[in-house]
Design an enzyme around this catalytic site. Structure first.
Site, PDB file in Angstrom:
ATOM      1  N   GLY A  60     -35.759  -8.896 -29.309  1.00  0.00           N
ATOM      2  CA  GLY A  60     -35.789  -8.303 -30.650  1.00  0.00           C
ATOM      3  C   GLY A  60     -34.708  -8.898 -31.532  1.00  0.00           C
ATOM      4  O   GLY A  60     -34.199  -8.232 -32.440  1.00  0.00           O
ATOM      5  N   THR A 116     -34.889 -11.015 -33.895  1.00  0.00           N
ATOM      6  CA  THR A 116     -35.242 -11.157 -35.315  1.00  0.00           C
ATOM      7  C   THR A 116     -35.240  -9.814 -36.040  1.00  0.00           C
ATOM      8  O   THR A 116     -35.448  -9.756 -37.255  1.00  0.00           O
ATOM      9  CB  THR A 116     -36.655 -11.769 -35.470  1.00  0.00           C
ATOM     10  N   GLY A 117     -35.045  -8.716 -35.304  1.00  0.00           N
ATOM     11  CA  GLY A 117     -35.088  -7.383 -35.906  1.00  0.00           C
ATOM     12  C   GLY A 117     -33.733  -6.992 -36.483  1.00  0.00           C
ATOM     13  O   GLY A 117     -32.726  -7.694 -36.330  1.00  0.00           O
ATOM     14  N   GLN A 118     -33.753  -5.841 -37.146  1.00  0.00           N
ATOM     15  CA  GLN A 118     -32.526  -5.317 -37.761  1.00  0.00           C
ATOM     16  C   GLN A 118     -31.373  -5.219 -36.742  1.00  0.00           C
ATOM     17  O   GLN A 118     -30.303  -5.811 -36.922  1.00  0.00           O
ATOM     18  CB  GLN A 118     -32.830  -3.930 -38.339  1.00  0.00           C
ATOM     19  N   ASP A 119     -31.590  -4.484 -35.658  1.00  0.00           N
ATOM     20  CA  ASP A 119     -30.509  -4.246 -34.694  1.00  0.00           C
ATOM     21  C   ASP A 119     -30.126  -5.523 -33.963  1.00  0.00           C
ATOM     22  O   ASP A 119     -28.950  -5.756 -33.662  1.00  0.00           O
ATOM     23  CB  ASP A 119     -30.944  -3.207 -33.643  1.00  0.00           C
ATOM     24  N   ASP A 169     -41.804 -13.641 -24.569  1.00  0.00           N
ATOM     25  CA  ASP A 169     -42.538 -12.499 -25.108  1.00  0.00           C
ATOM     26  C   ASP A 169     -42.477 -11.364 -24.088  1.00  0.00           C
ATOM     27  O   ASP A 169     -42.615 -11.607 -22.876  1.00  0.00           O
ATOM     28  CB  ASP A 169     -44.007 -12.925 -25.353  1.00  0.00           C
ATOM     29  N   LEU A 170     -42.322 -10.148 -24.577  1.00  0.00           N
ATOM     30  CA  LEU A 170     -42.254  -9.001 -23.666  1.00  0.00           C
ATOM     31  C   LEU A 170     -43.590  -8.737 -22.977  1.00  0.00           C
ATOM     32  O   LEU A 170     -43.661  -7.944 -22.046  1.00  0.00           O
ATOM     33  CB  LEU A 170     -41.790  -7.743 -24.419  1.00  0.00           C
ATOM     34  N   SER A 213     -35.485   6.155 -28.214  1.00  0.00           N
ATOM     35  CA  SER A 213     -35.613   6.602 -29.606  1.00  0.00           C
ATOM     36  C   SER A 213     -35.712   8.119 -29.727  1.00  0.00           C
ATOM     37  O   SER A 213     -36.302   8.793 -28.873  1.00  0.00           O
ATOM     38  CB  SER A 213     -36.885   5.973 -30.195  1.00  0.00           C
ATOM     39  N   GLU A 215     -37.674   9.499 -31.543  1.00  0.00           N
ATOM     40  CA  GLU A 215     -39.109   9.822 -31.674  1.00  0.00           C
ATOM     41  C   GLU A 215     -39.647  10.388 -30.359  1.00  0.00           C
ATOM     42  O   GLU A 215     -40.729  10.984 -30.339  1.00  0.00           O
ATOM     43  CB  GLU A 215     -39.907   8.583 -32.091  1.00  0.00           C
ATOM     44  N   TYR A 261     -46.145   5.340 -30.343  1.00  0.00           N
ATOM     45  CA  TYR A 261     -44.807   4.739 -30.247  1.00  0.00           C
ATOM     46  C   TYR A 261     -43.868   5.632 -29.420  1.00  0.00           C
ATOM     47  O   TYR A 261     -43.217   5.165 -28.491  1.00  0.00           O
ATOM     48  CB  TYR A 261     -44.237   4.539 -31.658  1.00  0.00           C
ATOM     49  N   ARG A 284     -33.161  -3.615 -42.830  1.00  0.00           N
ATOM     50  CA  ARG A 284     -34.293  -2.797 -42.399  1.00  0.00           C
ATOM     51  C   ARG A 284     -35.594  -3.422 -42.903  1.00  0.00           C
ATOM     52  O   ARG A 284     -35.654  -3.943 -44.036  1.00  0.00           O
ATOM     53  CB  ARG A 284     -34.112  -1.399 -42.991  1.00  0.00           C
TER      54      ARG A 284
END
Ligand code: NAP
Length: 326
Positions: free
Chosen positions: A9, A11-14, A57-58, A126, A128, A150, A185
């Site tokens: 990840g 390329t993601g925010q975190d 890739d995951l 998460s 979520e 998710y 974000r």
């Protein structure tokens, strides 16, 4: 010898904040990047050129084993996921495969490749997972009741991390992170939608936003603070799980109030068009995290407040959107 970290990840925010944080600490940082021609590769290469990118890739365990063999990490941060709740309703199978099974593949790849058992693993769990909350505030012991594909996939990833810790004596931690945002974000997320929209209205670039549910309330923190907590978890003597949150809850209305106040507009409601298409089949109404365990054990506390965060995001979006106007 410099410590080595592999981040999925990237390329993601975190992923980007974590990479900067670890580089500052003297780590060698490797980032797993997927796809044949990933458009975000250039952003990472330009903003954080010291990160070495490895293709993988995951969904593909052999690529994960290869990435581990090549990078020889001391720490693996599994941040890669299909992370957008709304999209998970439209692509539940892919979400289960990447967000859920992806974690198992990385754990399994570590089990196979790391004979010396030196690798420490971080799983991006998460809030979520709490979904239809059973108690408020939510702690590490609050039962899960996810409300989206998710959230369900994250519950699987959370428990498989615990299972590998208990079954194979792996140093594997889960950070149960509540929502966190930043100028990095993705545009699909509600905070960025609000801050970008406020900037665009101010600059005369947009007059209307189609939007779904204004009633949800979230515990929003700053990504830059939260990646510090991820690292702290892997520096402890024992692996464990931690809630990372601010303990404060704000509504989506508060978010829009703050974003528009930042550009000097008081009443933003005339610019909104309520649109049923943005409603989810099942909603998470309120989330509030209790981070007292992280405070006690890790010495972690959030530094950036919600108003400071929104201000930072609006300022960034004003700069980006103003360039488009020129
Ligand atoms: P994000 O910006 O959406 O980043 C997700 C990352 O996952 C991207 O780099 C994406 O790469 C990568 N990814 C997607 N599919 C992949 C695949 N098949 N193989 C490898 N990588 C793949 O998310 P974030 O906000 O940084 O969040 C980081 C992690 O924390 C995620 O797991 C998220 O679910 C979790 N989390 C986030 C929050 C939050 O509020 N931000 C809260 C709790 C937990 P591409 O560029 O190739 O798409």
């Amino acid at each position: 010898m410099a410590k080595r970290a592999l981040i999925t990840g990237i390329t993601g925010q975190d992923g980007m904040y974590l990479a900067e944080f670890l580089l500052d600490k003297g780590y060698l940082v490797f980032g797993l990047i997927r796809g044949q021609n990933n458009p975000k590769r250039l952003i990472v290469e330009q903003e954080i050129p010291k990160v070495e990118l490895i293709e993988g890739d995951l969904a593909d365990i052999s690529s994960l084993v290869e990435a581990l063999v090549y990078s020889e990490p001391d720490e693996v941060y599994n941040l890669g996921a299909m992370s957008f709740v709304a999209l998970s309703f439209k692509q539940p199978e892919l979400t289960g495969n990447i967000t859920g099974l992806g974690a198992m593949r990385m754990l399994e790849a570590i089990r196979i490749a790391d004979k010396a058992k030196k690798i420490k693993y971080y799983q991006a769990s998460s809030s979520e997972m709490f979904g239809k909350v059973r108690e408020t505030p939510q702690t590490e012991l609050t039962p899960f009741h996810p409300r989206s594909p998710y959230g369900v996939a994250k519950v699987y990833a959370h428990y498989i991390t615990l299972n590998y810790r208990e079954s194979y004596d792996m140093f594997a931690c889960s950070g149960i992170l509540f929502n966190h945002e930043s100028p990095r974000r993705g545009y699909e997320f509600v905070t960025r939608k609000a801050t970008r929209f406020a900037a665009r209205v101010k600059l005369g670039l947009q007059k209307e936003l189609a939007f779904g549910n204004f009633d949800s309330k979230r515990d929003w923190g700053y990504s830059g603070d939260y990646v510090r907590a991820m690292w702290l978890m892997l520096q402890q003597d024992k692996p464990d799980d931690y809630v990372i949150a601010t303990g404060e809850t704000h509504s989506i209305k508060d978010l829009f109030d703050l974003a528009f106040a930042e550009v000097g507009i008081k009443d933003w409601k005339p610019y909104i068009k309520q649109d049923e298409r943005f409603m989810r089949p099942a909603e998470v109404d309120v989330l509030t995290g209790d981070y007292s365990k992280a405070k006690k054990v890790l010495g972690w506390e959030p530094k950036v407040s919600f108003p400071e965060l929104i201000k930072m995001m609006v300022k960034n979006d004003l700069e980006i959107e103003a360039k488009k106007k020129d």
